[in-house]
Design an enzyme around this catalytic site. Structure first.
Site, short mmCIF file in Angstrom:
data_model
loop_
_atom_site.label_atom_id
_atom_site.label_comp_id
_atom_site.label_asym_id
_atom_site.label_seq_id
_atom_site.Cartn_x
_atom_site.Cartn_y
_atom_site.Cartn_z
N ALA A 217 0.86 -1.19 0.00
CA ALA A 217 0.00 0.00 0.00
C ALA A 217 0.89 1.24 0.00
O ALA A 217 2.08 1.14 0.31
CB ALA A 217 -0.87 -0.02 1.25
N GLY B 231 0.67 -5.10 0.94
CA GLY B 231 -0.45 -5.13 -0.01
C GLY B 231 -0.06 -5.77 -1.34
O GLY B 231 -0.92 -6.29 -2.06
C1 3H9 Z 1 0.67 -2.31 3.45
O1 3H9 Z 1 0.91 -2.76 2.37
C2 3H9 Z 1 -0.62 -2.43 4.17
C3 3H9 Z 1 -1.57 -3.41 3.57
O2 3H9 Z 1 -1.47 -4.66 4.17
C4 3H9 Z 1 -3.01 -3.06 3.85
C5 3H9 Z 1 -3.58 -1.88 3.22
C6 3H9 Z 1 -5.02 -1.73 3.49
N1 3H9 Z 1 4.61 3.54 0.06
O3 3H9 Z 1 13.32 2.02 0.01
P1 3H9 Z 1 13.66 2.76 -1.24
C7 3H9 Z 1 9.27 5.03 -1.56
S1 3H9 Z 1 1.87 -1.40 4.26
C8 3H9 Z 1 5.04 4.76 -0.28
O4 3H9 Z 1 14.67 3.82 -1.16
P2 3H9 Z 1 14.80 0.39 -2.41
C9 3H9 Z 1 10.39 5.44 -0.63
O5 3H9 Z 1 9.94 6.37 0.33
C10 3H9 Z 1 3.25 -1.36 3.15
N2 3H9 Z 1 6.32 5.00 -0.67
O6 3H9 Z 1 14.03 1.76 -2.44
C11 3H9 Z 1 11.39 6.04 -1.61
O7 3H9 Z 1 10.94 7.36 -1.94
P3 3H9 Z 1 11.98 8.53 -2.38
C12 3H9 Z 1 4.01 -2.61 3.20
C13 3H9 Z 1 7.16 3.98 -0.70
O8 3H9 Z 1 14.96 0.00 -3.82
C14 3H9 Z 1 11.22 5.18 -2.85
O9 3H9 Z 1 9.93 4.56 -2.72
N3 3H9 Z 1 5.21 -2.48 2.35
C15 3H9 Z 1 6.78 2.68 -0.35
O10 3H9 Z 1 15.98 0.47 -1.52
C16 3H9 Z 1 12.25 4.10 -2.98
O11 3H9 Z 1 12.29 3.36 -1.78
C17 3H9 Z 1 6.39 -2.09 2.83
O12 3H9 Z 1 6.56 -1.83 3.99
C18 3H9 Z 1 5.44 2.46 0.04
N4 3H9 Z 1 4.97 1.24 0.38
O13 3H9 Z 1 13.79 -0.63 -1.68
C19 3H9 Z 1 7.51 -2.03 1.82
N5 3H9 Z 1 7.84 1.86 -0.46
O14 3H9 Z 1 12.62 8.04 -3.63
C20 3H9 Z 1 8.24 -0.73 1.94
C21 3H9 Z 1 8.86 2.62 -0.89
O15 3H9 Z 1 11.12 9.71 -2.52
N6 3H9 Z 1 9.26 -0.55 0.94
N7 3H9 Z 1 8.47 3.89 -1.04
O16 3H9 Z 1 12.95 8.62 -1.24
C22 3H9 Z 1 10.44 -1.19 0.95
O17 3H9 Z 1 10.70 -2.07 1.74
C23 3H9 Z 1 11.48 -0.75 -0.06
O18 3H9 Z 1 11.12 0.52 -0.53
C24 3H9 Z 1 11.64 -1.68 -1.30
C25 3H9 Z 1 12.60 -0.99 -2.30
C26 3H9 Z 1 12.25 -3.02 -0.84
C27 3H9 Z 1 10.34 -1.94 -1.97
#
Ligand code: 3H9
Length: 697
Positions: free
Chosen positions: A63, A102
């Site tokens: 999400a 999500g």
């Molecule tokens: C959920 O899903 C709830 C659901 O169960 C229910 C819903 C009802 N949202 O980390 P990076 C941005 S909760 C918004 O540097 P990498 C991040 O801020 C979610 N933004 O890249 C950054 O922005 P900027 C569960 C997000 O390649 C840019 O993307 N999911 C999100 O080192 C790049 O990120 C998670 O907790 C997001 N979900 O790593 C996963 N994710 O460029 C969270 C990232 O402006 N994400 N951004 O600084 C991660 O673990 C890592 O970002 C990922 C990539 C492994 C995907």
């Protein structure tokens, strides 16, 4: 703004290509477009199967976390996924990269799941103080069972493709590119007449009530302070006892409860704060090789971090025995990581092979980056930088790992201050994630961008700060430590103070931290601090203990004794006696100090020093301070950091407490910083102040 998805056709197979950079997060506009695409393709008689693919490096990262500060806008993710699962033709998820939160729930709502070898599938919601709220807790047990669901969701760690196959979550391996592989498999499924397979049509596996009681009991102790882990188990239990749709509703309710909690707000705030700014990334210079000066614990830890991230390292130490010991420590630590399964044996061997030793600085003539990690002595460091300035190649970046000394004074000695900045690692450097990057007066944009890029590459969080005594972290630590030392003289005890702050959530109380770090280290640092407060009470107890050779854990005695069979900390009556004597000499009256006062004084001192640091521009934002304190000093993440916490309890409350302490103890340490006082007066927050500044840029 371009469309967040495209529909492409490959004969009778329709491919929904989600293209919502940076990570295909399921923001409102993407959910809306996805719902429309599903409706359209489901109704299109020429479509026989639908492939769901994420453009870029990930399937779907989850999400959109930035939307969680507001109630969700329809279509809600669980409604969208219910509709996706209802499709009358097979829907195939083409999984690659991150399928998280999500994103993993979307995969589970698809009928078939194919994945490439780089898949990372998981439920990190718990790290954000949340639970999987879009059907994960209801669908995953139906395919992977209860134990795996509990482990994946309460642990938050992603699994790789092979584990996902073993759990039954991934049905098909793709060797090669995700989209093409999934389309080819979709064709096979159509040819075989495969029908949609809906996890919601499967019964939930049997579960005894004891299973969930045991899961609750097994949650780590820290979970007691956080709602999410327990709520995850509640949601899974509801999936065992209620029909699918009711369990889905219950998951949504519990998700909303967690979303609104202060713990989740704090953790979400840190999620973005820790990613920092991506500005200036293109100014970074290329770093393939580095030199580390000093083969002690810190130097070895830095070398391990660099080498495991693929950077060739030369450790320089003029003492052959120290060099040999440092190199041995590097090799054994890296090999130990392989034995613990944290890296493959081949990767460990390659990392060890990247590290070599040298006895002379000349070995660093051609490296791209030098990190100096010798002991804290300005003259020694200046002498080293004078030599480095001459012998290192032009544009090599020169960093000092000082924790308190003046970076400008060190930079000036090099004769090329533009190339110099601080890089303050925390011990043990290969474990601790924080690095303070200290901007010298003349540090160039390229120098700072290079240090930020290297920090990121070695998997750490870099925060750029200004140059002052102690920078941000240790400067605030002095304010925090000052209060705990004063409270010792005023009648508290090391264990009462540590217990109160550990109950508040600090990873370790300040006296136990002092014993771990070595009381001699702080003692030496304070001797070199020319502007040390002229107050005989200042760090009086720590100083006396260090002077008595009670250095902490390493000497078996410090604030505590460590001479039991398990070497656990134990109160020491001798220390209490020493404190009483010192209080008498200084004329400090002793009294009983309540836990609330212990916590309030330490926290108010932190927030006030943080406010001064902001006023002086030493930290760029309150979020930077919070990242430093949560990652370098064990501040409880679920409270977001000292500045976020001060905002949460209210700055007027902080100022009111400070005035009360000032009335009791004198104004010396209790004059609110002008920024704090003015924000408190107009019911403002540090976050609001920062937003106002950013808006005015
Ligand atoms: C959920 O899903 C709830 C659901 O169960 C229910 C819903 C009802 N949202 O980390 P990076 C941005 S909760 C918004 O540097 P990498 C991040 O801020 C979610 N933004 O890249 C950054 O922005 P900027 C569960 C997000 O390649 C840019 O993307 N999911 C999100 O080192 C790049 O990120 C998670 O907790 C997001 N979900 O790593 C996963 N994710 O460029 C969270 C990232 O402006 N994400 N951004 O600084 C991660 O673990 C890592 O970002 C990922 C990539 C492994 C995907």
């Amino acid at each position: 703004m371009s469309a967040p998805l495209a529909i492409e056709r490959d004969g009778s197979i329709a491919v929904i290509v989600i293209d919502h950079p940076p990570v295909n997060a399921l923001a409102h506009r993407l959910r809306t477009a996805l719902l429309a695409a599903i409706e359209r393709l489901d109704a299109d008689p020429t479509v026989q199967a639908i492939v769901l693919h994420g453009a870029g490096r990930n399937f779907i990262a989850g999400a959109d976390i930035s939307e969680f500060d507001q109630p969700a806008q329809p279509p809600l993710l669980n409604e969208l996924l219910f509709r996706l699962e209802s499709c009358a033709k097979p829907v195939i998820a083409a999984l690659h990269g991150a399928a998280l939160g999500g994103g993993a729930e979307t995969a589970l709502a698809c009928h078939y799941r194919a994945a490439t070898a780089d898949l990372k599938l998981g439920f990190p919601e718990v790290t954000l103080g949340l639970l999987p709220g879009a059907g994960g807790t209801v669908r995953l047990p139906r395919v992977a069972g209860w134990q795996a669901s509990i482990e994946l969701m309460t642990g938050g760690k992603p699994v790789d493709r092979e584990r996902a196959v073993a759990l039954g979550v991934v049905d098909h391996r793709i060797e090669g590119e995700a989209r093409a592989g999934a389309v080819a498999w979709a064709r096979e499924l159509v040819a075989a007449g495969a029908a949609p397979r809906r996890l919601r049509e499967l019964p939930a596996p049997d579960a005894s009530p004891e299973l969930f009681a045991a899961a609750r009991a097994a949650l780590p102790a820290a979970a007691g302070r956080l709602p999410a882990p327990g709520r995850i188990v509640d949601s899974l239990e509801a999936s065992a006892t209620r029909p699918f749709e009711q369990a889905l509703d219950r998951a949504r309710e519990l998700f909303e409860e967690c979303r609104r909690s202060s713990e989740s707000r704090a953790l979400r705030y840190l999620f973005f704060a820790e990613r920092g700014s991506s500005a200036d990334r293109d100014a970074a210079l290329r770093v393939d090789s580095a030199g580390v000066i000093g083969a002690g614990t810190m130097g070895a830890g830095i070398a391990i971090s660099l080498a495991t991230a693929g950077i060739a390292v030369t450790i320089v130490d003029s003492k052959p025995e120290s060099l040999a010991a440092g190199l041995a420590r590097v090799a054994s630590t890296i090999e130990g990581s392989a034995l613990k399964g944290r890296m493959t044996a081949a990767d460990a061997a390659a990392a060890v092979a990247r590290v070599r030793g040298a006895g002379d600085l000349q070995a660093l003539a051609a490296v791209d980056l030098v990190i100096e990690a010798v002991f804290e002595n300005l003259a020694v460091k200046q002498e080293l930088f004078a030599q480095l300035g001459k012998l290192c190649k032009p544009q090599a970046v020169l960093a000092t790992n000082t924790s308190t000394l003046d970076v400008d004074a060190i930079a000036a000695a090099s004769g090329r201050a533009v190339d110099v900045a601080g890089m303050h690692f925390f011990s043990p450097a290969h474990v601790m994630r924080l690095v303070e990057i200290i901007r010298g007066r003349e540090s160039s944009r390229a120098t700072l961008a290079t240090l930020r890029a290297v920090t990121r590459r070695i998997g750490k969080i870099g925060v750029t700060v200004g140059n002052c005594y102690g920078f941000v972290g240790n400067r605030m630590l002095y304010a925090y430590g000052r209060e705990k030392e004063l409270m010792l003289l005023e009648g508290s005890t090391p264990e009462a103070i540590d217990r109160a702050l550990e109950e508040f959530g600090m990873a370790m109380g300040p006296n136990a931290v002092g014993d771990l770090a070595g009381l001699d280290i702080g003692y030496q640092a304070r001797r070199q601090w020319s502007e040390r407060p002229d107050d005989p009470r200042f760090y009086r107890v720590s100083d006396r203990l260090a002077e008595l050779g009670r250095y902490g854990q390493k000497s078996g005695r410090g604030f505590y004794r460590y001479d039991g069979p398990d070497r656990k900390r134990q109160p020491d009556p001798e220390v209490l006696e020493l404190i009483r004597t010192e209080a008498k000499i200084l004329g400090v009256a002793q009294r009983k100090i309540a836990n609330t006062e212990i916590v309030e004084r330490c926290i108010c001192a932190l927030a006030n020093e943080g406010a001064r640091i902001l006023e002086e521009g030493i930290a760029a934002s309150p979020a930077d301070i919070d990242v430093i304190w949560c990652n370098g000093y064990g501040f409880p993440r679920h409270r977001g950091g000292p500045m976020f916490h001060a905002d949460t309890i209210g700055l007027a409350t902080v100022v009111e407490a400070m005035r009360r302490f000032g009335g009791e103890q004198g104004a010396r340490y209790w004059t609110p910083a002008p920024l704090l006082a003015s924000l408190a007066e107009r019911e403002g927050t540090f976050a609001g102040w920062q937003a106002g500044r950013a808006g005015g840029d």
